[in-house]
Design an enzyme around this catalytic site. Structure first.
Site, mmCIF file in Angstrom:
data_model
loop_
_atom_site.group_PDB
_atom_site.id
_atom_site.type_symbol
_atom_site.label_atom_id
_atom_site.label_comp_id
_atom_site.label_asym_id
_atom_site.label_seq_id
_atom_site.Cartn_x
_atom_site.Cartn_y
_atom_site.Cartn_z
ATOM 1 C CE LYS A 129 -4.533 0.903 0.557
ATOM 2 N NZ LYS A 129 -5.669 0.012 0.272
HETATM 3 N N1 GLU Z 1 -7.379 0.053 -3.047
HETATM 4 C C1 GLU Z 1 -8.149 -1.140 -3.292
HETATM 5 C C2 GLU Z 1 -8.187 -2.006 -2.047
HETATM 6 O O1 GLU Z 1 -8.020 -1.532 -0.952
HETATM 7 C C3 GLU Z 1 -7.690 -1.876 -4.548
HETATM 8 C C4 GLU Z 1 -6.261 -2.286 -4.577
HETATM 9 C C5 GLU Z 1 -5.813 -2.846 -5.934
HETATM 10 O O2 GLU Z 1 -6.614 -2.934 -6.841
HETATM 11 O O3 GLU Z 1 -4.617 -3.163 -6.013
HETATM 12 O O4 GLU Z 1 -8.460 -3.182 -2.121
#
Ligand code: GLU
Length: 439
Positions: A129
């Site tokens: 993240k």
């Molecule tokens: N931000 C989204 C989540 O928390 C998607 C992450 C992604 O598609 O890599 O799952």
């Protein structure tokens, strides 16, 4: 030291005690919550428990300075992060959020939840993240672009289509992914569409990605409701957050017959017992930026949202919204976590005692990353699928993952959250064990 005693040394390592202070759960922010969730699952991991400390620390965390020239000529510095929690099952994968409250420990927790989520739906990724501590609403479009590009360049040393693949999250969107893809590609000297997902369709993005998280919330919600005898077609639903997750989930539930009785976002809280006109509300939010000023609904106090008489509650905004303070007031029979980390462990226990079913984030909102995986596969093969094909594959993966988690919950008499962690942590730690320690 023999091979056996080396292994024993790993087994015997005190769990938790040796963690540096920033990794500890003393102040129960998102990372502390995550550590408690791991503690709850360890008794179910069998011999894999010896590897559990792998889950309690991120593999790699990068803090970057993001300096940009503002429109008025001054120089501003923002703090950015990219954390790769685990890469045992594949490259890091997870979104990037722009928010004034972003911290390193929050990004660590979000990256860890991505490891769990990706393993829970069995897509071949680890967890990662990123984020920048900034309120993007205070930036002009040019400033936003310069900040995004400089951040991408700074984290460029650890991201890449086979290393770690960012995607949208809170306050980031297709345009920001396009700038990230372009910046990475410029630095590489070759267009690398697979470095981010959630891109515009015209730049290697996938059909269905925009609605995928909300569609996953809807799909898993209907499955779970069937198991507890709740008919979603006649259900009354309250939604917190009306962006890409809450807005799409509300639309799909309303289309299937449900009544969306209350919506809360940063602009306030609205209520209509007969059900809100969801398409009209979506159109209003697209123009105004929040639910504030929507005609055809009553405005209620923000705190009254937790008392709303409803069958399903969908928190689809930020972390730590459902707490010890409001969990006793919630009237819903089921909670579907569209947001990441919306429920604290203490609230989880209260909801469990009150027989309210909680569909945890790590399965409920996994639709987004599942279609991100489809996007990445399509980019690699330069062959693109139809939206029907994508939605059908998404629904199949979500239903299968949910069925597996439901079974583990029944077998062990644990919550769906602990069951999802059992499934996911076993997958992660099994991969960890197979790969072995290097050197
Ligand atoms: N931000 C989204 C989540 O928390 C998607 C992450 C992604 O598609 O890599 O799952």
């Amino acid at each position: 030291m023999s091979q056996t005693s080396k292994s024993d040394a790993i087994t015997a390592a005190p769990t938790g005690l040796a963690l540096p202070s920033y990794l500890q759960a003393d102040k129960l922010g998102p990372w502390g919550i995550y550590l408690q969730q791991v503690d709850r699952v360890v008794p179910y991991l069998g011999s894999l428990a010896r590897w559990a400390d792998t889950l309690r620390r991120p593999k790699r965390a990068l803090i970057v300075d993001v300096p940009i020239q503002m429109d008025n000529g001054s120089i501003a510095h923002f703090e950015g992060y990219r954390v790769q929690h685990n890469t045992s099952r594949g490259p890091g994968k997870g979104g990037v959020r722009f928010h004034q409250d972003v911290t390193l420990s929050e990004v660590m927790a979000l990256s860890a939840w991505m490891s769990i989520k990706n393993a829970a739906v069995n897509v071949p990724y680890g967890g990662a993240k990123g984020g920048i501590r900034v309120d993007p609403k205070t930036l002009s479009r040019g400033e936003l672009e310069r900040m995004t590009r400089r951040y991408t360049s700074e984290i460029g040393i650890i991201i890449g289509p086979t290393k770690d693949i960012p995607a949208p999250d809170v306050n980031t969107n297709e345009q920001i992914m396009a700038w990230m893809m372009d910046t990475y590609s410029m630095n590489e000297g070759a267009t690398a569409t697979g470095v981010v997902t959630g891109k515009p369709v015209d730049l290697g993005g996938s059909l269905g990605r925009r609605d995928a998280t909300g569609r996953g919330v809807f799909t898993v919600g209907v499955e779970a409701a069937n198991h507890i005898g709740l008919d979603t077609r006649t259900a009354r639903i309250a939604v917190q957050g009306f962006g890409n997750v809450g807005g799409v989930a509300a639309r799909l539930f309303a289309e299937s017959g449900a009544r969306i009785v209350s919506v809360q976002d940063h602009g306030g809280t609205i209520y209509r017992e007969a059900g809100l006109d969801v398409p009209a509300l979506l159109a209003h939010v697209a123009v105004v930026g929040s639910v504030a000023g929507f005609v055809g609904a009553e405005v209620i106090a923000n705190d009254a949202f937790w008392d709303v008489d409803c069958d399903i509650l969908i928190p689809a905004a930020l972390e730590q919204q459902i707490t010890e303070a409001n969990a006793p007031r919630i009237k819903a029979k089921m909670i579907i976590e569209g947001a990441n980390g919306p429920t604290t462990p203490a609230a989880d226990d209260i909801l469990h005692d009150r027989n309210i079913l909680v569909l945890p984030d790590v399965i409920a909102n996994a639709g987004g990353v599942t279609v991100s995986y489809f996007e990445w596969v399509q980019d690699f093969s330069s062959f693109f699928w139809s939206e029907d094909e994508i939605n059908a594959r998404l629904v199949r993966i979500m239903k299968e993952a949910f069925a597996g988690v439901w079974q583990v919950a029944q077998e062990n008499t644990v919550s769906l959250r602990t069951a999802t962690f059992i499934v996911a942590c076993k997958r992660i730690l099994h991969a960890r064990e197979l790969r072995g320690l290097y050197p």
